[in-house]
Scaffold this motif. Sequence first.
Motif, PDB file in Angstrom:
ATOM      1  N   ALA A  72       0.893  -1.381   0.110  1.00 45.74           N
ATOM      2  CA  ALA A  72      -0.142  -0.012  -0.108  1.00 45.74           C
ATOM      3  C   ALA A  72       0.924   1.213  -0.153  1.00 45.74           C
ATOM      4  O   ALA A  72       2.016   1.336   0.396  1.00 45.74           O
ATOM      5  N   LEU A  73       0.376   2.189  -0.602  1.00 46.71           N
ATOM      6  CA  LEU A  73       1.190   3.536  -0.716  1.00 46.71           C
ATOM      7  C   LEU A  73       0.856   4.527   0.148  1.00 46.71           C
ATOM      8  O   LEU A  73       0.149   5.102   0.292  1.00 46.71           O
ATOM      9  N   PRO A  74       2.166   4.789   0.946  1.00 48.11           N
ATOM     10  CA  PRO A  74       1.874   5.620   1.987  1.00 48.11           C
ATOM     11  C   PRO A  74       2.548   7.143   1.613  1.00 48.11           C
ATOM     12  O   PRO A  74       2.988   7.356   0.696  1.00 48.11           O
ATOM     13  N   ASP A  75       1.693   8.071   2.114  1.00 53.43           N
ATOM     14  CA  ASP A  75       2.213   9.397   1.792  1.00 53.43           C
ATOM     15  C   ASP A  75       2.978   9.955   3.270  1.00 53.43           C
ATOM     16  O   ASP A  75       3.338   9.114   4.119  1.00 53.43           O
ATOM     17  N   ASP A  76       3.320  10.986   3.181  1.00 49.60           N
ATOM     18  CA  ASP A  76       4.245  11.677   4.649  1.00 49.60           C
ATOM     19  C   ASP A  76       3.504  11.460   5.959  1.00 49.60           C
ATOM     20  O   ASP A  76       4.128  11.048   6.902  1.00 49.60           O
ATOM     21  N   ARG A  77       2.298  11.905   5.811  1.00 49.45           N
ATOM     22  CA  ARG A  77       1.399  11.454   7.015  1.00 49.45           C
ATOM     23  C   ARG A  77       1.166  10.084   7.428  1.00 49.45           C
ATOM     24  O   ARG A  77       1.381   9.699   8.699  1.00 49.45           O
ATOM     25  N   ALA A  78       1.215   8.916   6.388  1.00 47.96           N
ATOM     26  CA  ALA A  78       1.023   7.699   6.961  1.00 47.96           C
ATOM     27  C   ALA A  78       2.393   7.271   7.412  1.00 47.96           C
ATOM     28  O   ALA A  78       2.423   6.643   8.427  1.00 47.96           O
ATOM     29  N   ARG A  79       3.496   7.826   6.797  1.00 48.10           N
ATOM     30  CA  ARG A  79       4.752   7.575   7.353  1.00 48.10           C
ATOM     31  C   ARG A  79       4.984   7.927   8.833  1.00 48.10           C
ATOM     32  O   ARG A  79       5.663   7.402   9.560  1.00 48.10           O
ATOM     33  N   ALA A  80       4.386   9.139   9.068  1.00 47.35           N
ATOM     34  CA  ALA A  80       4.575   9.656  10.382  1.00 47.35           C
ATOM     35  C   ALA A  80       3.727   8.817  11.150  1.00 47.35           C
ATOM     36  O   ALA A  80       4.361   8.652  12.497  1.00 47.35           O
ATOM     37  N   LEU A  81       2.584   8.625  11.199  1.00 41.45           N
ATOM     38  CA  LEU A  81       1.773   8.064  11.898  1.00 41.45           C
ATOM     39  C   LEU A  81       2.238   6.437  12.131  1.00 41.45           C
ATOM     40  O   LEU A  81       2.307   5.865  13.390  1.00 41.45           O
ATOM     41  N   ALA A  82       2.860   5.918  11.292  1.00 37.67           N
ATOM     42  CA  ALA A  82       3.477   4.773  11.263  1.00 37.67           C
ATOM     43  C   ALA A  82       4.599   4.662  12.302  1.00 37.67           C
ATOM     44  O   ALA A  82       4.768   4.009  12.965  1.00 37.67           O
ATOM     45  N   GLU A  83       5.451   5.715  12.174  1.00 32.76           N
ATOM     46  CA  GLU A  83       6.554   6.057  12.913  1.00 32.76           C
ATOM     47  C   GLU A  83       5.996   5.982  14.355  1.00 32.76           C
ATOM     48  O   GLU A  83       6.742   5.525  15.327  1.00 32.76           O
ATOM     49  N   ARG A  84       5.139   6.783  14.518  1.00 37.19           N
ATOM     50  CA  ARG A  84       4.605   7.353  15.750  1.00 37.19           C
ATOM     51  C   ARG A  84       4.006   5.896  16.805  1.00 37.19           C
ATOM     52  O   ARG A  84       3.982   5.686  17.733  1.00 37.19           O
ATOM     53  N   PHE A  85       3.069   5.254  15.795  1.00 32.36           N
ATOM     54  CA  PHE A  85       2.004   4.340  16.567  1.00 32.36           C
ATOM     55  C   PHE A  85       2.270   2.921  16.159  1.00 32.36           C
ATOM     56  O   PHE A  85       1.624   2.017  16.601  1.00 32.36           O
ATOM     57  N   TRP A  86       3.200   2.558  15.338  1.00 31.61           N
ATOM     58  CA  TRP A  86       3.467   1.068  15.080  1.00 31.61           C
ATOM     59  C   TRP A  86       4.780   0.433  15.504  1.00 31.61           C
ATOM     60  O   TRP A  86       5.679   1.412  15.615  1.00 31.61           O
ATOM     61  N   PRO A  87       4.472  -0.811  15.988  1.00 29.47           N
ATOM     62  CA  PRO A  87       3.665  -1.602  16.132  1.00 29.47           C
ATOM     63  C   PRO A  87       2.522  -1.063  17.021  1.00 29.47           C
ATOM     64  O   PRO A  87       2.882  -0.563  18.050  1.00 29.47           O
ATOM     65  N   GLY A  88       1.240  -1.152  16.753  1.00 31.30           N
ATOM     66  CA  GLY A  88       0.090  -0.772  17.627  1.00 31.30           C
ATOM     67  C   GLY A  88      -1.109  -0.777  16.934  1.00 31.30           C
ATOM     68  O   GLY A  88      -1.310  -1.156  15.800  1.00 31.30           O
ATOM     69  N   PRO A  89      -2.217  -0.330  17.678  1.00 31.38           N
ATOM     70  CA  PRO A  89      -3.699  -0.526  17.550  1.00 31.38           C
ATOM     71  C   PRO A  89      -4.001   0.600  16.335  1.00 31.38           C
ATOM     72  O   PRO A  89      -5.271   1.153  16.574  1.00 31.38           O
ATOM     73  N   LEU A  90      -3.482   1.165  15.343  1.00 31.65           N
ATOM     74  CA  LEU A  90      -3.826   1.758  14.178  1.00 31.65           C
ATOM     75  C   LEU A  90      -3.860   1.246  12.784  1.00 31.65           C
ATOM     76  O   LEU A  90      -2.809   0.491  12.495  1.00 31.65           O
ATOM     77  N   THR A  91      -4.838   1.366  12.267  1.00 35.86           N
ATOM     78  CA  THR A  91      -4.979   0.610  10.882  1.00 35.86           C
ATOM     79  C   THR A  91      -5.127   1.802   9.872  1.00 35.86           C
ATOM     80  O   THR A  91      -5.973   2.832  10.152  1.00 35.86           O
ATOM     81  N   LEU A  92      -4.242   1.814   8.684  1.00 34.52           N
ATOM     82  CA  LEU A  92      -4.367   2.985   7.689  1.00 34.52           C
ATOM     83  C   LEU A  92      -4.750   2.489   6.531  1.00 34.52           C
ATOM     84  O   LEU A  92      -4.450   1.234   5.910  1.00 34.52           O
ATOM     85  N   VAL A  93      -5.791   3.288   5.871  1.00 31.60           N
ATOM     86  CA  VAL A  93      -6.542   2.863   4.734  1.00 31.60           C
ATOM     87  C   VAL A  93      -5.591   3.633   3.672  1.00 31.60           C
ATOM     88  O   VAL A  93      -5.771   4.917   3.605  1.00 31.60           O
TER      89      VAL A  93
END
Length: 324
Positions: A72-93
């Motif tokens: 799945a193709l991340p943008d900057d926001r997805a990368r920032a959220l992954a950095e902050r919350f993964w591994p963890g209870p956040l799913t990104l569409v």
Amino acid sequence: MTLLLAAAEVERAAALLRAGELVAFPTETVYGLGADARNGRAVAAVFEAKGRPHFNPLICHFAEAEAAFAEALPDDRARALAERFWPGPLTLVLPRRPACRVDLLAGAGLDTLAVRVPAHPLALALLRAADVPVAGPSANRSGQVSPTTAQHVLDGLSGRIAAVLDGGPCTVGVESTVLDLAAGGAALLRPGGVPVEAIEAVIGPVARPIPVSAAAATRTLRSPGMMLSHYAPVLPVRLEATEVAAEEALLAFGEPLPGAGAIWQLSAARDLREAAARLFAGLRWLDAEGARLGLARIAVMPVPQAGLGAAINDRLERAAAPRE
Ligand code: AMP
Ligand code: MG
């Protein structure tokens, strides 16, 4: 026959997954029903085992962010959220990549894909050992309360799946927060284990869904899977109880109301984390105990809406919604 596998048998669980079998596994949120997401037959078997409508897409689980972002193709926001919350209870569409290996059925034919890296040592060990994207909806029959122990999984799916990997009770207890970043903006599709306020602290404002109560009035659905009646116990559910009758089972939050026929305490100290972790086990227990004692319904004491309270109240409103 469904095998109950101990933590030490993670390699065996991974081999079953790779062979196209269904294996339920623990995550920090709830137990997932795992299948090799590349394998159309395995994915179809997930819908079959759950009795889940095919228009309701599955979340794909990965051992690390880079593996998720290969599909799945991340943008900057997805990368920032992954950095902050993964591994963890956040799913990104996110948008599917053209080379995405995940079977189209897993995504219900959408051009988006929901991805997550769970924060559970056994889930991560399984995902690493399997080394494939793992579709993992909650390991319960569609419409029923999500499982937070291996026994809950067996209660609903025994005989329908190859194995369940036993990791003990889940620590978060409500499902992941689902955030849609695929359409340009940021929209909350499902409140969950990461409070939306924490997401907004990283990427700014997030569009909130219509509350379940308003959606019930207009019957508007906001995400393919967001059926109004969901997480449904057998007994009817009455919310915002400020008094309780002897014919009612009580889901208590703080000092229990006096007079109930049965009580499950979410958190005596009114701690939202503890309440979330005990929510689904409580609904299951009150349902069984209420049936045993011939009680009429489950009454629920008010839970504050802040932080994890939003996810708890969302599940409770669905449990109380008119049955479809
Ligand atoms: P569960 O299968 O119980 O883990 O729930 C998964 C949730 O994520 C459901 O509400 C799905 O509708 C939602 N979901 C999964 N994939 C997508 C997607 N591509 N777009 C929007 N929602 C999704
Ligand atoms: Mg579910």
